[in-house]
Design a protein around this motif. Structure first.
Motif, mmCIF file in Angstrom:
data_model
loop_
_atom_site.group_PDB
_atom_site.id
_atom_site.type_symbol
_atom_site.label_atom_id
_atom_site.label_comp_id
_atom_site.label_asym_id
_atom_site.label_seq_id
_atom_site.Cartn_x
_atom_site.Cartn_y
_atom_site.Cartn_z
ATOM 1 N N HIS A 10 0.868 -1.178 0.000
ATOM 2 C CA HIS A 10 0.000 0.000 0.000
ATOM 3 C C HIS A 10 0.905 1.228 0.000
ATOM 4 O O HIS A 10 1.759 1.378 0.864
ATOM 5 C CB HIS A 10 -0.893 -0.007 1.248
ATOM 6 C CG HIS A 10 -1.757 1.204 1.357
ATOM 7 N ND1 HIS A 10 -1.586 2.141 2.341
ATOM 8 C CD2 HIS A 10 -2.794 1.629 0.602
ATOM 9 C CE1 HIS A 10 -2.488 3.094 2.190
ATOM 10 N NE2 HIS A 10 -3.226 2.811 1.145
ATOM 11 N N ARG A 12 1.190 5.544 -0.309
ATOM 12 C CA ARG A 12 0.487 6.823 -0.243
ATOM 13 C C ARG A 12 1.273 7.815 -1.082
ATOM 14 O O ARG A 12 2.514 7.790 -1.120
ATOM 15 C CB ARG A 12 0.301 7.290 1.186
ATOM 16 C CG ARG A 12 1.538 7.528 1.953
ATOM 17 C CD ARG A 12 1.220 7.911 3.415
ATOM 18 N NE ARG A 12 2.441 7.879 4.178
ATOM 19 C CZ ARG A 12 3.323 8.870 4.228
ATOM 20 N NH1 ARG A 12 3.100 9.972 3.563
ATOM 21 N NH2 ARG A 12 4.427 8.755 4.935
ATOM 22 N N GLU A 19 -3.584 7.296 -3.060
ATOM 23 C CA GLU A 19 -3.039 6.036 -2.578
ATOM 24 C C GLU A 19 -3.131 4.998 -3.686
ATOM 25 O O GLU A 19 -3.836 5.182 -4.680
ATOM 26 C CB GLU A 19 -3.807 5.544 -1.349
ATOM 27 C CG GLU A 19 -5.231 5.142 -1.652
ATOM 28 C CD GLU A 19 -5.950 4.539 -0.456
ATOM 29 O OE1 GLU A 19 -5.314 4.279 0.580
ATOM 30 O OE2 GLU A 19 -7.160 4.306 -0.570
ATOM 31 N N TRP A 180 6.024 8.789 -3.893
ATOM 32 C CA TRP A 180 5.312 7.673 -3.247
ATOM 33 C C TRP A 180 6.110 7.144 -2.057
ATOM 34 O O TRP A 180 7.343 7.119 -2.084
ATOM 35 C CB TRP A 180 5.099 6.509 -4.222
ATOM 36 C CG TRP A 180 4.197 6.828 -5.346
ATOM 37 C CD1 TRP A 180 4.567 7.230 -6.608
ATOM 38 C CD2 TRP A 180 2.776 6.779 -5.355
ATOM 39 N NE1 TRP A 180 3.462 7.433 -7.377
ATOM 40 C CE2 TRP A 180 2.336 7.168 -6.643
ATOM 41 C CE3 TRP A 180 1.831 6.451 -4.387
ATOM 42 C CZ2 TRP A 180 1.003 7.219 -6.984
ATOM 43 C CZ3 TRP A 180 0.488 6.496 -4.746
ATOM 44 C CH2 TRP A 180 0.088 6.871 -6.027
#
Length: 184
Positions: A10, A12, A19, A180
């Protein structure tokens, strides 16, 4: 999705609201990435889902991108076959020699070339680079070089962009400076 899940990640976004969630699965004849990117840029909100099929050699065979970008529906299929690359079944000779796709809206597609970079050395490759607005698909010449401290130097020739990527054991980018960062 079929296959055995090997890893999930995952990210962000650091440069905008957003995301991305991605899953890597092992298939009988290669790999599959399935992801869900949600972000807002100057065009508005985007909700893009992607499925990328990868051969055992870590080269991309196809990518399907669907969803919504700035209020417009998105439905794209990039595929590499015997005759070369197609985008929504239209042959694209300008993409000849590309080994991967690079979806500009996610760090997920760095995974394929990162898994081909030698432990010591450099990999030069070309990708079919998808970016928005547009969508636009053009060749992108890239280089990945392993460096000390687990970093990989990334360079994109056409944009003259350079950075250092942090990478996990599966080949996922965990830190893409200014763009990121993975939740770990």
């Amino acid at each position: 999705m079929s296959g055995e899940t090997v890893a999930t990640i995952h990210w962000r976004a650091l440069d905008r609201d957003g995301e991305d969630k991605c899953r890597l699965a092992r298939l009988d004849q290669g790999w599959m990435l399935v992801g869900h990117a949600r972000f807002r840029d100057a065009t508005g909100w985007a909700a893009l889902d992607y499925v990328i099929r990868v051969g055992a050699d870590w080269c991309t065979t196809s990518a399907d991108i669907t969803g919504d970008y700035g209020g417009d529906a998105v439905a794209l299929r990039l595929a590499r076959g015997e005759d070369g690359w197609t985008v929504n079944e239209a042959l694209r000779p300008d993409l000849a020699g590309a080994e991967d796709v690079d979806l500009a809206f996610t760090p997920a597609t760095n995974l394929m070339p990162l898994n081909r970079v030698p432990e010591v050395g450099r990999l030069e490759t070309t990708s079919a680079w998808l970016r928005f607005p547009g969508p636009q698909v053009t060749p992108l010449t890239q280089a990945y070089t392993r460096e000390r401290g687990g970093l990989v130097r990334y360079e994109a020739q056409e944009t003259e962009f350079e950075t250092h990527l942090s990478v996990d054991t599966h080949g996922f980018v965990t830190r893409y400076p200014g763009l990121w960062e993975a939740d770990v």
